[in-house]
Motif scaffolding. Structure first.
Motif, PDB file in Angstrom:
ATOM      1  N   ARG A   1      -4.488  -3.601   9.155  1.00 26.73           N
ATOM      2  CA  ARG A   1      -3.675  -3.885   7.969  1.00 26.73           C
ATOM      3  C   ARG A   1      -2.202  -4.045   8.340  1.00 26.73           C
ATOM      4  N   ILE A   2      -1.740  -3.192   9.236  1.00 30.19           N
ATOM      5  CA  ILE A   2      -0.337  -3.279   9.653  1.00 30.19           C
ATOM      6  C   ILE A   2      -0.053  -4.621  10.319  1.00 30.19           C
ATOM      7  N   TRP A   3      -0.951  -5.045  11.221  1.00 33.24           N
ATOM      8  CA  TRP A   3      -0.721  -6.319  11.908  1.00 33.24           C
ATOM      9  C   TRP A   3      -0.917  -7.509  10.969  1.00 33.24           C
ATOM     10  N   ALA A   4      -1.807  -7.372   9.989  1.00 36.02           N
ATOM     11  CA  ALA A   4      -1.957  -8.442   8.991  1.00 36.02           C
ATOM     12  C   ALA A   4      -0.676  -8.573   8.168  1.00 36.02           C
ATOM     13  N   ALA A   5      -0.069  -7.436   7.846  1.00 36.89           N
ATOM     14  CA  ALA A   5       1.199  -7.474   7.113  1.00 36.89           C
ATOM     15  C   ALA A   5       2.291  -8.112   7.969  1.00 36.89           C
ATOM     16  N   ARG A   6       2.302  -7.805   9.275  1.00 33.89           N
ATOM     17  CA  ARG A   6       3.280  -8.439  10.167  1.00 33.89           C
ATOM     18  C   ARG A   6       3.041  -9.952  10.237  1.00 33.89           C
ATOM     19  N   ALA A   7       1.783 -10.338  10.257  1.00 31.98           N
ATOM     20  CA  ALA A   7       1.461 -11.765  10.263  1.00 31.98           C
ATOM     21  C   ALA A   7       1.997 -12.436   8.999  1.00 31.98           C
ATOM     22  N   ALA A   8       1.782 -11.766   7.854  1.00 33.42           N
ATOM     23  CA  ALA A   8       2.285 -12.319   6.594  1.00 33.42           C
ATOM     24  C   ALA A   8       3.808 -12.428   6.622  1.00 33.42           C
ATOM     25  N   LEU A   9       4.469 -11.380   7.157  1.00 34.38           N
ATOM     26  CA  LEU A   9       5.928 -11.411   7.260  1.00 34.38           C
ATOM     27  C   LEU A   9       6.401 -12.592   8.100  1.00 34.38           C
ATOM     28  N   SER A  10       5.736 -12.801   9.237  1.00 40.42           N
ATOM     29  CA  SER A  10       6.157 -13.881  10.131  1.00 40.42           C
ATOM     30  C   SER A  10       5.955 -15.252   9.500  1.00 40.42           C
ATOM     31  N   MET A  11       5.032 -15.332   8.521  1.00 39.86           N
ATOM     32  CA  MET A  11       4.776 -16.590   7.819  1.00 39.86           C
ATOM     33  C   MET A  11       5.623 -16.726   6.562  1.00 39.86           C
ATOM     34  N   GLY A  12       6.501 -15.732   6.321  1.00 38.39           N
ATOM     35  CA  GLY A  12       7.346 -15.771   5.139  1.00 38.39           C
ATOM     36  C   GLY A  12       6.645 -15.349   3.863  1.00 38.39           C
ATOM     37  N   ASP A  13       5.444 -14.806   3.998  1.00 39.34           N
ATOM     38  CA  ASP A  13       4.655 -14.409   2.831  1.00 39.34           C
ATOM     39  C   ASP A  13       4.881 -12.926   2.543  1.00 39.34           C
ATOM     40  N   ARG A  14       6.130 -12.571   2.144  1.00 40.03           N
ATOM     41  CA  ARG A  14       6.461 -11.164   1.946  1.00 40.03           C
ATOM     42  C   ARG A  14       5.730 -10.548   0.759  1.00 40.03           C
ATOM     43  N   ASP A  15       5.338 -11.382  -0.211  1.00 39.95           N
ATOM     44  CA  ASP A  15       4.647 -10.853  -1.381  1.00 39.95           C
ATOM     45  C   ASP A  15       3.264 -10.309  -1.038  1.00 39.95           C
ATOM     46  N   ALA A  16       2.686 -10.751   0.087  1.00 39.93           N
ATOM     47  CA  ALA A  16       1.351 -10.279   0.473  1.00 39.93           C
ATOM     48  C   ALA A  16       1.400  -8.919   1.159  1.00 39.93           C
ATOM     49  N   VAL A  17       2.578  -8.522   1.598  1.00 42.57           N
ATOM     50  CA  VAL A  17       2.673  -7.302   2.401  1.00 42.57           C
ATOM     51  C   VAL A  17       2.236  -6.042   1.644  1.00 42.57           C
TER      52      VAL A  17
END
Length: 460
Positions: free
Chosen positions: A150-166
């Motif tokens: 989950r932590i790395w998925a959130a980092r992936a979302a952050l790197s894609m600019g998808d902060r709302d998914a975090v």
């Protein structure tokens, strides 16, 4: 008999060699990896990375020195997985892909290898490839594996600019490391409401980092004083270390003092001084700030000299006080230049107003030009500048500009007319620029000489 003895010695030698491979290599590599995993569970990513680096290095040694050992497959797995978790992805990714394509990995090792590969994909800008892999591991029976996924998925979302998914990825996880990453990303995107919310969450559990002071400065620069106050109040309530709280209070006090909110600034600066150890940098900076806030009350050159002389050497050694000392030096240099146009005195008044934040002193100097140098082309500008600093007299002084200096650019502006066709519209700025350039050259040379280290005894 001799053949049997040779066989026994060979077997003993093999057992000793195999044992050395295990105890000096595999055992130590696994031990470092286990300690690294323990660090991850505590969200101590920095120490985890260091231990994963050691684990990978030890496993690499086994691969190089013992290419035919029965522990080779184990060493390959440790080197690949630990290397990936230590961000050594260039070598780790091909190995992980090879291992995942084969049949040598146990189920738990396979899942940990998939996570390690996904972490490298995120680090190398392939977050879109990593997210499905990570999503598939959320329901793993290994709770820490599911958490790290989950932590790395959130980092992936952050790197894609998808902060709302975090937030959805984090769910109920107390992933402090990731929240700091989200705070940093949100600051970069100027999403200050989210920054405040996340910092309040970290404050409630007493999780302080130096990033807090940066965030406070960003919030205050954006005019969000109440948000900054709420964050610091929450850290105060959590009773984090006194020195950390002192730095936060100093940050707010410093920023508020720069914007003229002196009374609130004083409260925070007093708190910073109280919370700091007596001889710390923060304590000295707070003392300097408090002492030099009184510049706002200075109305004459004599009062300025008195205030400067009253400060002890500890105050003048602070970075803020040195900055003020440099400005005072330029101010004095300009005041001492006595050309008939009084351009240097006008520039000194501007420094008092804008750099020293001493409006009463600035008003005194502007009025001195207006009243004592009637032939100066800067008189209408001086009356107008003084009027801006003295609301009670502003109307009378502006009326004086319109009546006595009606042909000036300043009077034209006051009447709502176009000032660009007035003779002093360009000549006045040119005059100020000329004197500013000369004074600045002398001041720069003086500051440079003051900053030079003392020459050794006996040198010329």
């Amino acid at each position: 008999m001799r053949a049997a003895r040779r066989l026994t010695l060979g077997l003993a030698s093999w057992l000793v060699g195999s044992g050395c491979v295990y105890y000096n290599g595999i055992y130590n590599a696994q031990a470092e990896a286990r300690l690294a995993d323990a660090n991850l569970r505590r969200d101590d990513d920095g120490e985890a990375t260091t231990r994963f680096q050691r684990s990978a290095a030890i496993a690499e040694t086994v691969l190089v020195r013992h290419p035919n050992s029965k522990w080779r497959n184990r060493a390959r797995y440790i080197a690949a997985r630990s290397g990936a978790m230590a961000a050594q992805c260039e070598r780790a990714m091909p190995r992980l892909q090879q291992l995942l394509a084969g049949t040598t990995l146990a189920a738990g090792e396979r899942d940990r290898s998939r996570l390690a590969l996904a972490s490298c994909e995120v680090r190398s800008g392939r977050s879109a490839d990593a997210r499905p892999r990570l999503d598939s591991m959320f329901r793993s029976g290994d709770r820490e594996l599911a958490r790290q996924s989950r932590i790395w998925a959130a980092r992936a979302a952050l790197s894609m600019g998808d902060r709302d998914a975090v937030p959805a990825y984090l769910a109920n996880l107390d992933a402090g490391v990731l929240q700091w990453e989200l705070i940093s990303a949100s600051m970069s995107a100027r999403e200050f409401t989210r920054v405040e919310s996340l910092l309040v969450q970290r404050a409630r559990v007493g999780d302080y980092r130096e990033d807090v002071t940066r965030a406070l400065r960003e919030l205050l620069t954006d005019g969000r004083h109440d948000a900054a106050e709420r964050i610091v109040a929450q850290y105060d309530a959590a009773r984090v270390r006194d020195d950390s709280r002192a730095r936060m209070h100093y940050t707010i006090g410093d920023m508020l003092a720069r914007t003229g909110l002196d009374s609130i600034a004083r409260r925070h600066l007093y708190a910073a001084r109280t919370l700091s150890q007596r001889d710390t940098v923060t304590a000295h900076e707070a003392n300097a700030r408090l002492a030099l806030l009184d510049l706002k009350r200075v109305a004459s050159l004599r009062e300025l000299d008195t205030l400067v002389a009253r400060q002890d050497s500890a105050v003048w050694r602070t970075s803020y006080a040195r900055e003020i000392a440099d400005r005072v030096l330029l101010f004095r240099l300009l005041v001492g230049r006595g050309e008939p146009e009084r351009a240097s005195l006008y520039l000194a008044a501007e420094i008092a107003r804008d750099s020293l934040r001493a409006p009463r002193l600035a008003r005194t100097l502007f009025l001195r030009i207006a009243r004592e140098s009637p032939t100066s082309p800067l008189v209408p500008d001086a009356w107008y500048a003084a009027a801006l600093l003295e609301p009670d007299s502003a109307a009378a002084w502006q009326r004086r500009v319109r009546l006595d200096f009606g042909n000036s650019a300043v009077a034209a502006r006051l009447r709502g007319e176009d000032p660009t066709d007035r003779p002093d519209f360009l000549s006045t700025p040119d005059l100020l620029t000329l004197h500013w350039t000369g004074a600045l050259r002398i001041w720069t040379d003086s500051v440079r000489k003051l900053r030079l280290p003392p020459k050794p005894a006996g040198s010329r």
